[in-house]
Write a protein that holds these residues in place. Structure first.
Motif, PDB file in Angstrom:
ATOM      1  N   VAL A  68       0.731  -1.211  -0.171  1.00 11.81           N
ATOM      2  CA  VAL A  68       0.036   0.135   0.055  1.00 11.81           C
ATOM      3  C   VAL A  68       0.646   1.333   0.015  1.00 11.81           C
ATOM      4  O   VAL A  68       1.708   1.478   0.677  1.00 11.81           O
ATOM      5  CB  VAL A  68      -0.867  -0.067   1.263  1.00 11.81           C
ATOM      6  N   ARG A  69       0.709   2.060  -1.044  1.00 12.21           N
ATOM      7  CA  ARG A  69       1.359   3.378  -1.098  1.00 12.21           C
ATOM      8  C   ARG A  69       0.478   4.457  -0.717  1.00 12.21           C
ATOM      9  O   ARG A  69      -0.771   4.169  -0.424  1.00 12.21           O
ATOM     10  CB  ARG A  69       2.107   3.424  -2.515  1.00 12.21           C
ATOM     11  N   ASP A  70       0.783   5.745  -1.185  1.00 11.50           N
ATOM     12  CA  ASP A  70      -0.120   6.810  -1.028  1.00 11.50           C
ATOM     13  C   ASP A  70      -1.195   6.985  -2.270  1.00 11.50           C
ATOM     14  O   ASP A  70      -0.936   7.192  -3.395  1.00 11.50           O
ATOM     15  CB  ASP A  70       0.776   8.009  -0.958  1.00 11.50           C
ATOM     16  N   ILE A  71      -2.221   6.290  -1.557  1.00 15.02           N
ATOM     17  CA  ILE A  71      -3.404   6.120  -2.773  1.00 15.02           C
ATOM     18  C   ILE A  71      -4.028   7.724  -3.180  1.00 15.02           C
ATOM     19  O   ILE A  71      -4.690   7.798  -4.104  1.00 15.02           O
ATOM     20  CB  ILE A  71      -4.300   5.335  -2.164  1.00 15.02           C
ATOM     21  N   ASN A  72      -3.704   8.564  -2.220  1.00 13.77           N
ATOM     22  CA  ASN A  72      -4.155   9.863  -2.800  1.00 13.77           C
ATOM     23  C   ASN A  72      -3.503  10.368  -3.773  1.00 13.77           C
ATOM     24  O   ASN A  72      -4.367  11.518  -4.323  1.00 13.77           O
ATOM     25  CB  ASN A  72      -3.889  10.861  -1.168  1.00 13.77           C
ATOM     26  N   LYS A  73      -2.486  10.050  -4.274  1.00 12.08           N
ATOM     27  CA  LYS A  73      -2.015  10.636  -5.633  1.00 12.08           C
ATOM     28  C   LYS A  73      -2.836  10.126  -6.695  1.00 12.08           C
ATOM     29  O   LYS A  73      -2.813  10.842  -7.773  1.00 12.08           O
ATOM     30  CB  LYS A  73      -0.741   9.816  -5.831  1.00 12.08           C
ATOM     31  N   LEU A  74      -3.859   9.340  -6.758  1.00 13.42           N
ATOM     32  CA  LEU A  74      -4.662   8.724  -7.592  1.00 13.42           C
ATOM     33  C   LEU A  74      -6.001   9.669  -7.584  1.00 13.42           C
ATOM     34  O   LEU A  74      -6.914   9.861  -8.634  1.00 13.42           O
ATOM     35  CB  LEU A  74      -5.418   7.345  -7.406  1.00 13.42           C
ATOM     36  N   ALA A  75      -6.293  10.601  -6.474  1.00  7.61           N
ATOM     37  CA  ALA A  75      -7.451  11.271  -6.540  1.00  7.61           C
ATOM     38  C   ALA A  75      -7.445  12.448  -7.390  1.00  7.61           C
ATOM     39  O   ALA A  75      -6.511  12.969  -7.683  1.00  7.61           O
ATOM     40  CB  ALA A  75      -7.829  11.686  -4.950  1.00  7.61           C
ATOM     41  N   THR A  76      -8.496  12.753  -8.145  1.00  2.00           N
ATOM     42  CA  THR A  76      -8.809  13.872  -9.097  1.00  2.00           C
ATOM     43  C   THR A  76     -10.079  14.490  -8.745  1.00  2.00           C
ATOM     44  O   THR A  76     -11.020  14.039  -8.239  1.00  2.00           O
ATOM     45  CB  THR A  76      -8.518  13.411 -10.322  1.00  2.00           C
ATOM     46  N   THR A  77     -10.194  15.812  -8.941  1.00  4.37           N
ATOM     47  CA  THR A  77     -11.350  16.522  -8.737  1.00  4.37           C
ATOM     48  C   THR A  77     -11.885  16.778  -9.978  1.00  4.37           C
ATOM     49  O   THR A  77     -11.492  17.142 -10.812  1.00  4.37           O
ATOM     50  CB  THR A  77     -11.121  17.758  -7.923  1.00  4.37           C
ATOM     51  N   HIS A  78     -13.251  16.891 -10.124  1.00  2.00           N
ATOM     52  CA  HIS A  78     -13.934  16.922 -11.208  1.00  2.00           C
ATOM     53  C   HIS A  78     -15.220  17.786 -10.624  1.00  2.00           C
ATOM     54  O   HIS A  78     -16.235  17.473 -10.169  1.00  2.00           O
ATOM     55  CB  HIS A  78     -14.645  15.803 -11.822  1.00  2.00           C
ATOM     56  N   SER A  79     -15.293  19.098 -11.011  1.00  2.00           N
ATOM     57  CA  SER A  79     -16.284  19.955 -10.621  1.00  2.00           C
ATOM     58  C   SER A  79     -17.524  19.931 -11.562  1.00  2.00           C
ATOM     59  O   SER A  79     -18.492  20.388 -11.028  1.00  2.00           O
ATOM     60  CB  SER A  79     -15.524  21.444 -10.534  1.00  2.00           C
ATOM     61  N   LYS A  80     -17.375  19.608 -12.713  1.00  2.00           N
ATOM     62  CA  LYS A  80     -18.362  19.472 -13.690  1.00  2.00           C
ATOM     63  C   LYS A  80     -18.487  18.115 -14.259  1.00  2.00           C
ATOM     64  O   LYS A  80     -18.144  17.945 -15.489  1.00  2.00           O
ATOM     65  CB  LYS A  80     -18.148  20.584 -14.750  1.00  2.00           C
ATOM     66  N   VAL A  81     -19.247  17.345 -13.600  1.00  2.00           N
ATOM     67  CA  VAL A  81     -19.489  16.209 -14.136  1.00  2.00           C
ATOM     68  C   VAL A  81     -20.937  15.685 -13.988  1.00  2.00           C
ATOM     69  O   VAL A  81     -21.566  16.127 -12.774  1.00  2.00           O
ATOM     70  CB  VAL A  81     -18.670  14.892 -13.512  1.00  2.00           C
ATOM     71  N   THR A  82     -21.379  15.019 -15.015  1.00  4.22           N
ATOM     72  CA  THR A  82     -22.809  14.435 -14.651  1.00  4.22           C
ATOM     73  C   THR A  82     -22.879  13.292 -14.725  1.00  4.22           C
ATOM     74  O   THR A  82     -22.126  12.388 -15.683  1.00  4.22           O
ATOM     75  CB  THR A  82     -23.874  14.948 -15.783  1.00  4.22           C
ATOM     76  N   LEU A  83     -23.449  12.174 -13.796  1.00  2.32           N
ATOM     77  CA  LEU A  83     -23.630  11.284 -13.671  1.00  2.32           C
ATOM     78  C   LEU A  83     -24.961  10.411 -13.799  1.00  2.32           C
ATOM     79  O   LEU A  83     -26.013  11.264 -13.475  1.00  2.32           O
ATOM     80  CB  LEU A  83     -23.126  10.583 -12.251  1.00  2.32           C
ATOM     81  N   MET A  84     -25.195   9.164 -14.399  1.00  8.31           N
ATOM     82  CA  MET A  84     -26.424   8.712 -14.742  1.00  8.31           C
ATOM     83  C   MET A  84     -26.274   7.253 -14.319  1.00  8.31           C
ATOM     84  O   MET A  84     -25.594   6.522 -14.563  1.00  8.31           O
ATOM     85  CB  MET A  84     -26.890   8.772 -16.153  1.00  8.31           C
ATOM     86  N   PHE A  85     -27.272   6.873 -13.203  1.00 10.85           N
ATOM     87  CA  PHE A  85     -27.344   5.380 -12.824  1.00 10.85           C
ATOM     88  C   PHE A  85     -28.919   5.095 -13.454  1.00 10.85           C
ATOM     89  O   PHE A  85     -29.970   5.826 -13.240  1.00 10.85           O
ATOM     90  CB  PHE A  85     -27.290   5.286 -11.579  1.00 10.85           C
ATOM     91  N   ALA A  86     -28.874   4.037 -14.512  1.00 13.85           N
ATOM     92  CA  ALA A  86     -30.028   3.592 -14.948  1.00 13.85           C
ATOM     93  C   ALA A  86     -30.172   2.007 -14.554  1.00 13.85           C
ATOM     94  O   ALA A  86     -29.620   1.271 -14.952  1.00 13.85           O
ATOM     95  CB  ALA A  86     -29.931   3.849 -16.329  1.00 13.85           C
ATOM     96  N   ASP A  87     -31.418   1.979 -14.115  1.00 18.35           N
ATOM     97  CA  ASP A  87     -31.980   0.675 -13.522  1.00 18.35           C
ATOM     98  C   ASP A  87     -33.082   0.129 -14.319  1.00 18.35           C
ATOM     99  O   ASP A  87     -33.869   0.911 -14.835  1.00 18.35           O
ATOM    100  CB  ASP A  87     -32.349   0.541 -11.990  1.00 18.35           C
ATOM    101  N   ILE A  88     -33.279  -1.328 -14.478  1.00 18.83           N
ATOM    102  CA  ILE A  88     -34.314  -1.889 -15.295  1.00 18.83           C
ATOM    103  C   ILE A  88     -35.469  -1.964 -14.196  1.00 18.83           C
ATOM    104  O   ILE A  88     -35.550  -2.720 -13.033  1.00 18.83           O
ATOM    105  CB  ILE A  88     -33.665  -2.954 -15.757  1.00 18.83           C
ATOM    106  N   GLN A  89     -36.543  -1.330 -14.498  1.00 20.18           N
ATOM    107  CA  GLN A  89     -37.713  -1.573 -13.716  1.00 20.18           C
ATOM    108  C   GLN A  89     -38.227  -2.891 -13.642  1.00 20.18           C
ATOM    109  O   GLN A  89     -38.461  -3.599 -15.002  1.00 20.18           O
ATOM    110  CB  GLN A  89     -38.809  -0.383 -14.156  1.00 20.18           C
ATOM    111  N   GLY A  90     -38.502  -3.552 -12.809  1.00 24.62           N
ATOM    112  CA  GLY A  90     -39.132  -4.950 -12.505  1.00 24.62           C
ATOM    113  C   GLY A  90     -38.008  -5.822 -12.791  1.00 24.62           C
ATOM    114  O   GLY A  90     -38.304  -7.282 -12.884  1.00 24.62           O
ATOM    115  N   PHE A  91     -36.769  -5.653 -12.569  1.00 18.79           N
ATOM    116  CA  PHE A  91     -35.580  -6.401 -12.829  1.00 18.79           C
ATOM    117  C   PHE A  91     -35.720  -7.662 -11.772  1.00 18.79           C
ATOM    118  O   PHE A  91     -35.640  -8.870 -12.201  1.00 18.79           O
ATOM    119  CB  PHE A  91     -34.285  -5.861 -12.968  1.00 18.79           C
TER     120      PHE A  91
END
Length: 186
Positions: A68-91
């Motif tokens: 395990v090393r400094d995993i914080n090196k991998l973190a990036t900031t994204h101030s303008k991102v849109t996320l979409m989660f799409a589930d199947i109704q009745g799955f």
């Protein structure tokens, strides 16, 4: 009479070509799975196991845990991102009625159709989680060579991130609902 020793190295050359090809295939697969900054982190200091390359033994049968090393090196900031989660109704009720192979064939057909339109809409598939299809707009761009890269600086922000995700989801302008209707329903 001096004789020259002739050694056939064909097998060795073919083996080296095969190794080079397999290495290239593995590298492309990793590039499809991880952003470049994560790959660079994984390979710095001798690889993911954090041992110098000469100390690594690839034929070892024992499992080695990564250091395990400094995993914080991998973190990036994204101030303008849109996320979409799409589930199947009745799955969930559907899964109780159908054989697993039928459900998997349905999901594969549906998600393959979605995948084929990601680039057209400029969105990135983050993951599929069961029946949930997870995409992001404004997260991935292209570097100077056209390879996908995580957008990390304010100057790289995509002002169209929300429109891209909406285009992907909306039936009249994007493929998601249309493609869902084309998938073979179990």
């Amino acid at each position: 009479m001096g004789g020259a020793w002739v050694t056939d190295v064909t097998a060795k050359v073919e083996a080296e070509r095969h190794i080079a090809l397999m290495t290239e295939v593995q590298h492309r697969l990793l590039e499809d799975m991880f952003p470049r900054h994560v790959l660079a982190y994984m390979t710095e200091e001798g690889g993911p196991w954090n041992k110098p390359l000469e100390a690594q033994t690839y034929l070892s049968t024992s499992f080695q845990r990564p250091v395990v090393r400094d995993i914080n090196k991998l973190a990036t900031t994204h101030s303008k991102v849109t996320l979409m989660f799409a589930d199947i109704q009745g799955f969930t009720p559907m899964c109780k009625l159908l054989e697993p192979r039928v459900v998997m064939a349905f999901l594969n057909d549906l998600f393959t159709r979605f995948d084929s339109h990601l680039q057209d809409c400029g969105v990135y598939k983050v993951e599929t989680i069961g029946d949930c299809y997870f995409v992001a707009g404004g997260l991935i761009g292209e570097d100077e060579m056209g390879a996908p890269v995580v957008l990390s600086r304010k100057s790289q922000e995509d002002p169209q991130h929300a429109r891209r995700v909406f285009k992907f989801a909306k039936a009249s302008r994007g493929p998601m609902l249309k493609l869902a209707g084309q998938a073979l329903s179990p």
